[in-house]
Design a protein around this motif. Sequence first.
Motif, PDB file in Angstrom:
ATOM      1  N   SER A  11     -10.767   3.101   2.552  1.00 38.90           N
ATOM      2  CA  SER A  11     -11.470   1.901   2.111  1.00 38.90           C
ATOM      3  C   SER A  11     -11.260   1.697   0.612  1.00 38.90           C
ATOM      4  CB  SER A  11     -12.966   2.017   2.415  1.00 38.90           C
ATOM      5  OG  SER A  11     -13.688   0.929   1.896  1.00 38.90           O
ATOM      6  N   ARG A  12     -10.807   0.506   0.261  1.00 42.27           N
ATOM      7  CA  ARG A  12     -10.620   0.147  -1.147  1.00 42.27           C
ATOM      8  C   ARG A  12      -9.678   1.115  -1.876  1.00 42.27           C
ATOM      9  NH1 ARG A  12     -14.435  -3.823  -2.197  1.00 42.27           N
ATOM     10  NH2 ARG A  12     -16.184  -3.859  -0.751  1.00 42.27           N
ATOM     11  N   VAL A  13      -8.623   1.523  -1.195  1.00 40.76           N
ATOM     12  CA  VAL A  13      -7.628   2.365  -1.851  1.00 40.76           C
ATOM     13  C   VAL A  13      -6.469   1.492  -2.323  1.00 40.76           C
ATOM     14  CG1 VAL A  13      -8.260   4.338  -0.423  1.00 40.76           C
ATOM     15  CG2 VAL A  13      -6.299   2.931   0.222  1.00 40.76           C
ATOM     16  N   SER A  53      -7.802  -2.620   1.291  1.00 40.81           N
ATOM     17  CA  SER A  53      -6.867  -1.770   0.557  1.00 40.81           C
ATOM     18  C   SER A  53      -5.613  -2.553   0.187  1.00 40.81           C
ATOM     19  CB  SER A  53      -6.510  -0.539   1.392  1.00 40.81           C
ATOM     20  OG  SER A  53      -7.671   0.247   1.619  1.00 40.81           O
ATOM     21  N   THR A  54      -4.856  -2.021  -0.785  1.00 41.51           N
ATOM     22  CA  THR A  54      -3.675  -2.700  -1.303  1.00 41.51           C
ATOM     23  C   THR A  54      -2.509  -1.718  -1.385  1.00 41.51           C
ATOM     24  OG1 THR A  54      -5.049  -4.194  -2.633  1.00 41.51           O
ATOM     25  CG2 THR A  54      -2.730  -4.003  -3.237  1.00 41.51           C
ATOM     26  N   VAL A  55      -1.362  -2.132  -0.863  1.00 41.68           N
ATOM     27  CA  VAL A  55      -0.134  -1.346  -0.969  1.00 41.68           C
ATOM     28  C   VAL A  55       0.915  -2.211  -1.663  1.00 41.68           C
ATOM     29  CG1 VAL A  55       1.705  -0.157   0.266  1.00 41.68           C
ATOM     30  CG2 VAL A  55      -0.654  -0.038   1.126  1.00 41.68           C
ATOM     31  N   THR A  56       1.494  -1.697  -2.753  1.00 40.72           N
ATOM     32  CA  THR A  56       2.453  -2.463  -3.558  1.00 40.72           C
ATOM     33  C   THR A  56       3.671  -1.608  -3.891  1.00 40.72           C
ATOM     34  OG1 THR A  56       0.603  -3.663  -4.579  1.00 40.72           O
ATOM     35  CG2 THR A  56       2.735  -3.807  -5.676  1.00 40.72           C
ATOM     36  N   ASN A  57       4.855  -2.207  -3.812  1.00 45.68           N
ATOM     37  CA  ASN A  57       6.101  -1.514  -4.199  1.00 45.68           C
ATOM     38  C   ASN A  57       6.232  -0.153  -3.530  1.00 45.68           C
ATOM     39  OD1 ASN A  57       7.087  -3.541  -6.019  1.00 45.68           O
ATOM     40  ND2 ASN A  57       5.582  -2.861  -7.525  1.00 45.68           N
ATOM     41  N   SER A  58       5.958  -0.104  -2.261  1.00 50.00           N
ATOM     42  CA  SER A  58       5.998   1.167  -1.526  1.00 50.00           C
ATOM     43  C   SER A  58       6.853   1.013  -0.272  1.00 50.00           C
ATOM     44  CB  SER A  58       4.574   1.601  -1.167  1.00 50.00           C
ATOM     45  OG  SER A  58       3.810   1.820  -2.338  1.00 50.00           O
ATOM     46  N   ALA A  79     -11.081   8.247   2.733  1.00 52.75           N
ATOM     47  CA  ALA A  79     -11.017   8.167   1.270  1.00 52.75           C
ATOM     48  C   ALA A  79     -11.437   6.776   0.810  1.00 52.75           C
ATOM     49  CB  ALA A  79      -9.609   8.457   0.781  1.00 52.75           C
ATOM     50  N   SER A  80     -12.076   6.712  -0.332  1.00 52.31           N
ATOM     51  CA  SER A  80     -12.470   5.412  -0.872  1.00 52.31           C
ATOM     52  C   SER A  80     -12.240   5.354  -2.373  1.00 52.31           C
ATOM     53  CB  SER A  80     -13.935   5.119  -0.559  1.00 52.31           C
ATOM     54  OG  SER A  80     -14.790   6.040  -1.193  1.00 52.31           O
ATOM     55  N   LYS A  81     -11.789   4.189  -2.821  1.00 55.75           N
ATOM     56  CA  LYS A  81     -11.718   3.839  -4.242  1.00 55.75           C
ATOM     57  C   LYS A  81     -10.826   4.784  -5.047  1.00 55.75           C
ATOM     58  CE  LYS A  81     -16.357   1.877  -3.927  1.00 55.75           C
ATOM     59  NZ  LYS A  81     -17.757   1.915  -4.410  1.00 55.75           N
ATOM     60  N   GLY A 114       0.313   5.321  10.171  1.00 60.02           N
ATOM     61  CA  GLY A 114       1.006   4.419   9.268  1.00 60.02           C
ATOM     62  C   GLY A 114       1.879   5.161   8.281  1.00 60.02           C
ATOM     63  N   GLY A 115       2.993   4.567   7.906  1.00 69.09           N
ATOM     64  CA  GLY A 115       3.899   5.228   6.973  1.00 69.09           C
ATOM     65  C   GLY A 115       3.305   5.437   5.597  1.00 69.09           C
ATOM     66  N   ILE A 116       2.374   4.581   5.191  1.00 69.85           N
ATOM     67  CA  ILE A 116       1.723   4.723   3.886  1.00 69.85           C
ATOM     68  C   ILE A 116       0.227   5.000   4.053  1.00 69.85           C
ATOM     69  CG2 ILE A 116       1.210   3.607   1.687  1.00 69.85           C
ATOM     70  CD1 ILE A 116       4.132   4.370   1.998  1.00 69.85           C
ATOM     71  N   VAL A 117      -0.489   4.143   4.766  1.00 70.72           N
ATOM     72  CA  VAL A 117      -1.935   4.322   4.973  1.00 70.72           C
ATOM     73  C   VAL A 117      -2.209   4.373   6.477  1.00 70.72           C
ATOM     74  CG1 VAL A 117      -4.242   3.405   4.518  1.00 70.72           C
ATOM     75  CG2 VAL A 117      -2.418   3.084   2.835  1.00 70.72           C
TER      76      VAL A 117
END
Length: 396
Positions: free
Chosen positions: A173-175, A201-206, A145-147, A191-194
Amino acid sequence: TVAICLSRSIVQTADIRIDGPWTAIGTAAGIGNGPFIGTYDGQGHSITFNTGNAVKGIFLRTSGATIKNLQIDAIGGSSLDTSSGWLIKGSSPNTTVDNVSSSGDISLESGGIIGGGDLTGTTIRNSSSSGSIDAQGGGIVGAVASKVTVIGSHSSGSIGAMGAGGIVGSEASRVTVIGSYSTGTIYNSSGGIVGAFAGLSTVTNSFSTGVVVNSAGGGILGSNAGPSTVTDSFATGAGCGGGLIGVASSSVTVERSYSMGSTGCAGQGGLFGGYATNPIVTDSFAYGNIDQGGGGILGRTTSGQSGVVSNSYSTGNQLFNLAGGIYGQMPVDNLFSNGTESVIITNTYSTGTIGFSGGGIGGFEARGTMSNSYSTGSIGGGTAGESKRRRRQPRS
């Protein structure tokens, strides 16, 4: 029929059961009638597949569409085709998905909502899946997946081997993932999230709560993650991989995040799995105990490794041999390397008990520099983080 109403606003007024073969709605741009570009409101109703075979989703392709308020179920042997999603097969840009859930199992490289591919400008909100996730798949979005942006969503199914992800599958990529979580067991390099091989990619408050099984996965990102950022996130499942980041990551930044679970495999770290390259950790901590050769924050080091840990701490015990309060040992095959490591430790501490030949900051033969850092836990016999050839690495 719906298939010829690709630009309409459609409202579902009752539950629907699909018996027998199903042809997904819409096509790729420039083929046939093109993608679905309208609005679909399920109004809280369900669509149940009872096809007895693999389906490609309700929609094959969408573009600029809005789909909301829908439950998708699968019975009677119905399954999801490879690289598909229960709602949309994939490659559907500028689409908004809100309050959609699925209960069917998620097949190879597939997603609980969308299958993956080019999702430029697509946002998925308040959505969920409960099916088990097969290799490389994702609880919400599938592989490659991307963007895409995922907000306030979750999955509860087990997260399969080979790099699957609780929210987004492998090779993302770039998620962007915000305010989302998974609760399923995390297997192998997943991975638990990605999932594995995430990049940019960016994971926040997860967060994730599943146990990491085997030795390569991570509570947030799977193995071999490329440049990415994890912020204000956490994992609580004890297990075998990195507390937050799987093994062999490169240029991953962790900020204001933590892990709670103990790490039960040699060489892993409270936040990062072993052999991370250029990790950056700030304002973060780890509570769990660490196995042989691991570290409270970073896992086992390797020749040429660099990285930065600042304003962080670990409280877990490193009772097994060779471990370090902050970062792990250098493997035996690197003992006589040129020692080019440059792990920099600043304003950081550990409080756990350290085992034989371990170190309060760095593990056996680990090298680096530190400032305003310390350890308070008792240290076992032998050399406490001290190199046999040089004494440049941290000592407590």
